[in-house]
Design an enzyme around this catalytic site. Sequence first.
Site, PDB file in Angstrom:
ATOM      1  N   ASP A 179      -8.015  -5.313  -0.386  1.00 33.89           N
ATOM      2  CA  ASP A 179      -8.274  -5.993  -1.439  1.00 33.89           C
ATOM      3  C   ASP A 179      -8.017  -7.559  -1.171  1.00 33.89           C
ATOM      4  O   ASP A 179      -8.624  -8.362  -2.106  1.00 33.89           O
ATOM      5  CB  ASP A 179      -7.917  -5.542  -2.861  1.00 33.89           C
ATOM      6  CG  ASP A 179      -8.287  -4.165  -3.031  1.00 33.89           C
ATOM      7  OD1 ASP A 179      -7.457  -3.278  -2.996  1.00 33.89           O
ATOM      8  OD2 ASP A 179      -9.540  -4.225  -3.229  1.00 33.89           O
ATOM      9  N   HIS A 195       0.770  -1.251   0.150  1.00 37.60           N
ATOM     10  CA  HIS A 195      -0.089  -0.005  -0.031  1.00 37.60           C
ATOM     11  C   HIS A 195       0.567   1.195   0.170  1.00 37.60           C
ATOM     12  O   HIS A 195       2.172   1.356   0.581  1.00 37.60           O
ATOM     13  CB  HIS A 195      -0.951  -0.028   1.436  1.00 37.60           C
ATOM     14  CG  HIS A 195      -2.120   1.080   1.231  1.00 37.60           C
ATOM     15  ND1 HIS A 195      -2.097   2.219   1.373  1.00 37.60           N
ATOM     16  CD2 HIS A 195      -3.283   0.707   0.664  1.00 37.60           C
ATOM     17  CE1 HIS A 195      -2.996   2.843   1.058  1.00 37.60           C
ATOM     18  NE2 HIS A 195      -3.897   1.759   0.672  1.00 37.60           N
TER      19      HIS A 195
HETATM   20  C1  SDX Z   1      -6.122   0.061  -3.053  1.00 38.43           C
HETATM   21  O1  SDX Z   1      -4.105   4.624  -2.085  1.00 38.43           O
HETATM   22  C2  SDX Z   1      -5.261   3.889  -1.371  1.00 38.43           C
HETATM   23  O2  SDX Z   1      -5.620   4.448  -0.414  1.00 38.43           O
HETATM   24  C3  SDX Z   1      -5.533   2.763  -2.228  1.00 38.43           C
HETATM   25  C4  SDX Z   1      -7.016   1.853  -1.407  1.00 38.43           C
HETATM   26  C5  SDX Z   1      -7.954   3.075  -1.358  1.00 38.43           C
HETATM   27  O3  SDX Z   1      -8.887   2.523  -0.445  1.00 38.43           O
HETATM   28  O4  SDX Z   1      -8.392   3.652  -2.101  1.00 38.43           O
HETATM   29  O5  SDX Z   1      -6.394   1.638  -0.236  1.00 38.43           O
HETATM   30  C6  SDX Z   1      -7.216   0.902  -2.426  1.00 38.43           C
HETATM   31  O6  SDX Z   1      -5.626   0.437  -4.284  1.00 38.43           O
HETATM   32  C7  SDX Z   1      -5.079  -0.812  -2.416  1.00 38.43           C
HETATM   33  C8  SDX Z   1      -4.115  -1.399  -3.124  1.00 38.43           C
HETATM   34  C9  SDX Z   1      -4.482  -2.439  -4.026  1.00 38.43           C
HETATM   35  N1  SDX Z   1      -3.442  -2.876  -5.043  1.00 38.43           N
HETATM   36  C10 SDX Z   1      -2.935  -3.909  -4.891  1.00 38.43           C
HETATM   37  O7  SDX Z   1      -3.217  -4.802  -4.116  1.00 38.43           O
HETATM   38  C11 SDX Z   1      -1.769  -4.260  -6.072  1.00 38.43           C
HETATM   39  C12 SDX Z   1      -0.529  -4.786  -5.493  1.00 38.43           C
HETATM   40  N2  SDX Z   1       0.168  -3.669  -4.860  1.00 38.43           N
HETATM   41  C13 SDX Z   1       1.073  -3.153  -5.388  1.00 38.43           C
HETATM   42  O8  SDX Z   1       0.961  -2.980  -7.007  1.00 38.43           O
HETATM   43  C14 SDX Z   1       1.677  -1.678  -4.646  1.00 38.43           C
HETATM   44  O9  SDX Z   1       2.077  -2.026  -3.282  1.00 38.43           O
HETATM   45  C15 SDX Z   1       0.787  -0.590  -4.576  1.00 38.43           C
HETATM   46  C16 SDX Z   1       0.406  -0.042  -6.071  1.00 38.43           C
HETATM   47  C17 SDX Z   1      -0.413  -0.849  -3.766  1.00 38.43           C
HETATM   48  C18 SDX Z   1       1.607   0.670  -3.969  1.00 38.43           C
HETATM   49  O10 SDX Z   1       2.540   0.875  -4.678  1.00 38.43           O
HETATM   50  P1  SDX Z   1       3.597   1.967  -4.424  1.00 38.43           P
HETATM   51  O11 SDX Z   1       3.138   2.585  -3.217  1.00 38.43           O
HETATM   52  O12 SDX Z   1       3.871   2.566  -5.777  1.00 38.43           O
HETATM   53  O13 SDX Z   1       4.767   1.188  -4.126  1.00 38.43           O
HETATM   54  P2  SDX Z   1       6.073   0.663  -4.972  1.00 38.43           P
HETATM   55  O14 SDX Z   1       5.434   0.150  -6.250  1.00 38.43           O
HETATM   56  O15 SDX Z   1       7.027   1.708  -5.257  1.00 38.43           O
HETATM   57  O16 SDX Z   1       6.733  -0.606  -4.167  1.00 38.43           O
HETATM   58  C19 SDX Z   1       7.650  -0.542  -3.291  1.00 38.43           C
HETATM   59  C20 SDX Z   1       8.569  -1.768  -3.363  1.00 38.43           C
HETATM   60  C21 SDX Z   1       8.928  -2.100  -4.922  1.00 38.43           C
HETATM   61  O17 SDX Z   1      10.006  -2.973  -4.930  1.00 38.43           O
HETATM   62  P3  SDX Z   1      11.422  -1.971  -5.138  1.00 38.43           P
HETATM   63  O18 SDX Z   1      11.347  -1.370  -6.480  1.00 38.43           O
HETATM   64  O19 SDX Z   1      11.745  -1.115  -4.215  1.00 38.43           O
HETATM   65  O20 SDX Z   1      12.337  -3.135  -5.044  1.00 38.43           O
HETATM   66  O21 SDX Z   1       7.488  -2.958  -2.884  1.00 38.43           O
HETATM   67  C22 SDX Z   1       7.489  -3.730  -4.134  1.00 38.43           C
HETATM   68  C23 SDX Z   1       7.770  -2.930  -5.351  1.00 38.43           C
HETATM   69  O22 SDX Z   1       8.201  -3.780  -6.276  1.00 38.43           O
HETATM   70  N3  SDX Z   1       6.086  -4.043  -4.269  1.00 38.43           N
HETATM   71  C24 SDX Z   1       5.649  -5.387  -4.172  1.00 38.43           C
HETATM   72  C25 SDX Z   1       4.156  -5.157  -4.169  1.00 38.43           C
HETATM   73  N4  SDX Z   1       3.774  -4.162  -3.913  1.00 38.43           N
HETATM   74  C26 SDX Z   1       4.960  -3.179  -3.863  1.00 38.43           C
HETATM   75  N5  SDX Z   1       6.281  -6.460  -4.618  1.00 38.43           N
HETATM   76  C27 SDX Z   1       5.614  -7.480  -4.795  1.00 38.43           C
HETATM   77  N6  SDX Z   1       3.952  -7.718  -4.630  1.00 38.43           N
HETATM   78  C28 SDX Z   1       3.296  -6.343  -4.286  1.00 38.43           C
HETATM   79  N7  SDX Z   1       2.040  -6.515  -4.158  1.00 38.43           N
END
Ligand code: SDX
Length: 434
Positions: free
Chosen positions: A368, A311
């Site tokens: 989710d 998140h």
């Molecule tokens: C919602 O914003 C809100 O409030 C949203 C929400 C709402 O109520 O409106 O809460 C609803 O959208 C919840 C999130 C649902 N999405 C997912 O479950 C999809 C999977 N999650 C990721 O795609 C990710 O965690 C996000 C999109 C939710 C957040 O992405 P960020 O904040 O841009 O973080 P990031 O992509 O920079 O990740 C940081 C690190 C990265 O690794 P590095 O590049 O630092 O090596 O964490 C890793 C990412 O690769 N990472 C994951 C991951 N989420 C982050 N690795 C594997 N699986 C994941 N799910």
Amino acid sequence: MPDDNLFDQTAELIIDGQSYHLPIIEGIEGDKSIDVRDLLKETGYTVYDTGYKNSASCCSTITFLDGKKGVLRYRGYAIEDLASKCLFIEVAYLLLHNKLPNRVELENFRTLLEQHALIHEDMVHFFDKFPPNASPMSILSVMVNSLHNFYPEMSADPLENIDITASRLISKIRTIAAFSYKKSIGQPLVYPRNDLSYCGNFLNMMFNTPVRPYIVLPEVVAALNKLLILHADHEQNCSTSAVRLVGSAGGNLYSSISAGINALWGPLHGGANEAVIHMLEAIHQDNNDYKKYIAKAKDRNDPFRLSGFGHRVYRTFDPRGTIIKDACDDILGILNVKDPLLEIARNLEEIVLNDPFFVSKNLYPNIDFYSGIIYRALGIPTNMFTVMFALGRLPGWIAQWKEMREDPETKIYRPRQIYIGSPSRKFVPLSQRT
Ligand code: SDX
């Protein structure tokens, strides 16, 4: 909107030997931000912040999140209290009016929702023109945008009577969602009934049929109320920012909400609840080969991510996810549903929470991860999960849109950029192009 007393410190910025003092704004919970509203004018510099990870787009009185402590409050009330003690329409009223409704206010709001449950019969014919496999999210976005054509007066000045404006949308989106489902399975439409509650009406429109009446179970209604409350608002997330952005241009409420629906659709955002089920099903079909999916999530060359984890704000458990996980046992037990995906979800969570790779990235289950398990138990099809998210989020979107429109600080959203394209080039006529 911020009072002057919120600015009592400054930050010093030194650029090219010149010192600039920027005000620091502090929210009532101690959240701090450097006020850069005059930075470009004073220094000629912008701030570079892709994805706005480090930016506060507004001051808001609606929702407070503490990502470190896993705290979520709507208008100051803890999500745990609202989810366990309120109806969804009470929370919708709270978000819109900054107060929990008394009995009279709640009954008046309920009456407005009943009065505005039908959609224009001409709109019903729109459903005949969508292909059978049309995405319910694309239908929802089209139909909400089309409401502007049928209720233009509502867009005139939606702030004039936000109750009418909001109840029309909050009530009709439920009817649109249920009608799109009925159309997709070739069943006759079931119209709203004024003798049923907000959630009971939706469930009846979804599952009642001429040959077998649907029994609206109180436990199922209670589960749906809880799910919609948990989704009702979440400060400046992607879809809420889309609603504010479109509204900041003077766009009408329908077009702003339609933009929010389209942003929510993405699998990184609200579409994640659908993606979680597809991921759990893939693991199930792969003989529960968790290791394969964990390895894919760790592989930087693999775009696969563990849907339902991580998140932008929470660096610990998403409080909503914890509430939903606990509710899973209750509702599956009441409905006597055995879902193998629940076991897989629990095992996957256990692995991720104990794997140093994911722990280092603060990856916890978000809202989710378990919500789809409950939707499945209620009989809601996977391709409707994000529509359910939109039904819950709608009051929050409207409240945020209203706040944006009432805020004298609001300006049209128009970020800048850093240009890294071609320098100036001499024009070459077509005849001379190789
Ligand atoms: C919602 O914003 C809100 O409030 C949203 C929400 C709402 O109520 O409106 O809460 C609803 O959208 C919840 C999130 C649902 N999405 C997912 O479950 C999809 C999977 N999650 C990721 O795609 C990710 O965690 C996000 C999109 C939710 C957040 O992405 P960020 O904040 O841009 O973080 P990031 O992509 O920079 O990740 C940081 C690190 C990265 O690794 P590095 O590049 O630092 O090596 O964490 C890793 C990412 O690769 N990472 C994951 C991951 N989420 C982050 N690795 C594997 N699986 C994941 N799910």
